[in-house]
Write a protein that holds these residues in place. Structure first.
Motif, mmCIF file in Angstrom:
data_model
loop_
_atom_site.group_PDB
_atom_site.id
_atom_site.type_symbol
_atom_site.label_atom_id
_atom_site.label_comp_id
_atom_site.label_asym_id
_atom_site.label_seq_id
_atom_site.Cartn_x
_atom_site.Cartn_y
_atom_site.Cartn_z
ATOM 1 N N ASP A 172 85.239 15.925 142.341
ATOM 2 C CA ASP A 172 84.005 16.335 141.653
ATOM 3 C C ASP A 172 84.075 17.786 141.179
ATOM 4 O OD1 ASP A 172 81.440 16.189 140.629
ATOM 5 O OD2 ASP A 172 80.441 16.493 142.555
ATOM 6 N N PHE A 173 85.182 18.129 140.504
ATOM 7 C CA PHE A 173 85.321 19.476 139.956
ATOM 8 C C PHE A 173 85.317 19.472 138.428
ATOM 9 C CE2 PHE A 173 87.749 21.378 143.807
ATOM 10 C CZ PHE A 173 86.553 21.844 144.348
ATOM 11 N N HIS A 174 84.914 18.366 137.824
ATOM 12 C CA HIS A 174 85.027 18.278 136.366
ATOM 13 C C HIS A 174 83.768 18.806 135.686
ATOM 14 C CE1 HIS A 174 86.259 16.585 132.449
ATOM 15 N NE2 HIS A 174 87.466 16.776 132.953
ATOM 16 N N GLU A 175 83.516 20.090 135.853
ATOM 17 C CA GLU A 175 82.387 20.782 135.232
ATOM 18 C C GLU A 175 82.822 22.194 134.857
ATOM 19 O OE1 GLU A 175 79.198 20.713 138.023
ATOM 20 O OE2 GLU A 175 78.664 18.624 137.619
ATOM 21 N N LEU A 176 82.082 22.789 133.931
ATOM 22 C CA LEU A 176 82.371 24.165 133.512
ATOM 23 C C LEU A 176 81.464 25.177 134.194
ATOM 24 C CD1 LEU A 176 82.999 23.563 129.706
ATOM 25 C CD2 LEU A 176 84.690 24.198 131.439
ATOM 26 N N ALA A 177 80.378 24.701 134.810
ATOM 27 C CA ALA A 177 79.450 25.591 135.508
ATOM 28 C C ALA A 177 78.769 24.798 136.628
ATOM 29 C CB ALA A 177 78.406 26.135 134.538
ATOM 30 N N PRO A 178 78.464 25.438 137.766
ATOM 31 C CA PRO A 178 78.654 26.866 138.055
ATOM 32 C C PRO A 178 80.099 27.245 138.381
ATOM 33 C CG PRO A 178 77.801 25.759 139.977
ATOM 34 C CD PRO A 178 77.825 24.733 138.885
ATOM 35 N N ARG A 179 80.959 26.231 138.552
ATOM 36 C CA ARG A 179 82.367 26.474 138.826
ATOM 37 C C ARG A 179 83.162 25.992 137.615
ATOM 38 N NH1 ARG A 179 84.673 26.852 143.655
ATOM 39 N NH2 ARG A 179 82.889 25.854 144.676
ATOM 40 N N ARG A 180 84.115 26.763 137.150
ATOM 41 C CA ARG A 180 84.969 26.313 136.046
ATOM 42 C C ARG A 180 86.106 25.489 136.614
ATOM 43 N NH1 ARG A 180 86.159 27.037 130.782
ATOM 44 N NH2 ARG A 180 88.351 26.877 130.156
ATOM 45 N N GLY A 181 85.990 24.168 136.490
ATOM 46 C CA GLY A 181 86.989 23.300 137.068
ATOM 47 C C GLY A 181 87.084 23.506 138.565
ATOM 48 N N CYS A 182 88.299 23.713 139.053
ATOM 49 C CA CYS A 182 88.482 23.877 140.498
ATOM 50 C C CYS A 182 88.628 25.337 140.917
ATOM 51 C CB CYS A 182 89.710 23.086 140.952
ATOM 52 S SG CYS A 182 91.279 23.710 140.320
ATOM 53 N N LEU A 183 88.324 26.276 140.031
ATOM 54 C CA LEU A 183 88.473 27.694 140.359
ATOM 55 C C LEU A 183 87.405 28.161 141.347
ATOM 56 C CD1 LEU A 183 89.242 29.243 136.848
ATOM 57 C CD2 LEU A 183 90.874 28.616 138.650
ATOM 58 N N ARG A 184 87.684 29.267 142.016
ATOM 59 C CA ARG A 184 86.705 29.836 142.931
ATOM 60 C C ARG A 184 85.546 30.437 142.163
ATOM 61 N NH1 ARG A 184 87.599 34.855 146.905
ATOM 62 N NH2 ARG A 184 89.779 34.541 146.307
ATOM 63 N N LYS A 185 84.329 30.212 142.629
ATOM 64 C CA LYS A 185 83.146 30.768 141.986
ATOM 65 C C LYS A 185 83.013 32.253 142.309
ATOM 66 C CE LYS A 185 80.095 28.005 143.797
ATOM 67 N NZ LYS A 185 78.809 27.322 144.076
#
Length: 286
Positions: A172-185
């Motif tokens: 469930d990391f396929h979003e651009l916000a609040p997290r861009r993909g799997c990157l650290r927020k």
């Protein structure tokens, strides 16, 4: 069949045991240091329904022309497992290897891509988003090429055919916000991020096991968003390779497992002709 039934039935399959390929000294096959150039194409939606050709949408006939072109010029499709075996063990690859990858797990990949792979005797790598697989499996509704995603049974059918190899595109990391993909927020601690990343990854891996598909050996970065921190976590999670979105030709080297990470891919923009797209890739091969 509902998701719970599909997932429960899948547990007894060999895929539940998983498959983690570890780094090892090359003992057989091609000698250490041998290199092979590998272009990888990145597809998304393949459909004629309701969408014009675009950056991430290619018409079905155009995709078929891609396959015909690759066949005519002598390319041979390979999977990520083939590539890992070459680098880790020296297992030979076919002449002029190419990899066809499909991100997100669109239903039209099952409806349109899968039959054409059968027709042209080719293989591909598909990286579905775990939560979308679960949602559309549970929904049990009539699929639509424009917006539906593959169900568990459809993924299992493709994987079981040997035509399509499944890899991890996050749960469930396929979003651009609040997290861009799997990157650290922003503001997220290193320890918290590590826990969240590994938990999400493990949940996707377990989903594949429950469906009855071998656990993925490659992590496909959502939106291609990656850095040194994500790469370290991908390795910690047990993956033998990762796919990014930077364009370029990959140079695989027997015995050098670093070349398997953040592998480059050319996005298949549906507004480009088959000849324009693939001839440019051929010219870029060393």
């Amino acid at each position: 069949m509902r998701a719970a039934e599909i997932l429960a039935a899948g547990v007894l399959a060999a895929g539940a045991l998983g498959l983690v390929l570890s780094e090892q000294t090359v003992q057989t096959g091609m000698p250490s240091g041998q290199t092979v150039s590998l272009p990888i194409a990145m597809y998304h939606s393949v459909t004629d329904e309701g969408k014009s050709p675009g950056e991430y949408v290619i018409p079905v006939k155009q995709f078929e022309r891609d396959l015909q072109y690759l066949s005519d010029v002598g390319f041979h499709t390979v999977t990520m497992s083939d590539v890992i075996a070459f680098v880790q063990d020296g297992t030979p690859l076919p002449d002029r290897p190419v990899m066809l990858t499909f991100d997100d797990g669109y239903y039209n990949n099952y409806a349109n891509v899968y039959p054409l792979l059968e027709r042209y005797d080719m293989r591909a790598v598909l990286s579905p988003v775990g939560i979308l697989t679960e949602q559309f499996t549970e929904a049990a509704e009539e699929p639509h090429e424009n917006w539906s995603y593959c169900t568990a049974s459809q993924l299992w059918e493709m994987a079981d055919s040997g035509r399509v190899e499944m890899q991890n595109h996050s749960y469930d990391f396929h979003e651009l916000a609040p997290r861009r993909g799997c990157l650290r927020k922003s503001g997220e601690s290193e320890d918290t991020y590590r826990e969240i990343f590994l938990r999400d990854t493990a949940r996707a891996q377990e989903l594949f096991s429950c469906i009855g598909i071998l656990k993925p050996v490659c992590y496909t970065y959502p939106y291609g968003a990656c850095n040194a921190e994500t790469e370290q976590l991908v390795r910690e999670a047990g993956f033998s390779a990762s796919l990014g979105c930077e364009e370029g030709i990959n140079v695989l080297t027997v015995g050098n497992t670093d070349c398997l990470f953040r592998m480059k891919r050319y996005n298949r923009d549906g507004r480009r002709s088959t000849e324009d797209f693939w001839s440019a890739i051929q010219e870029a091969i060393p």
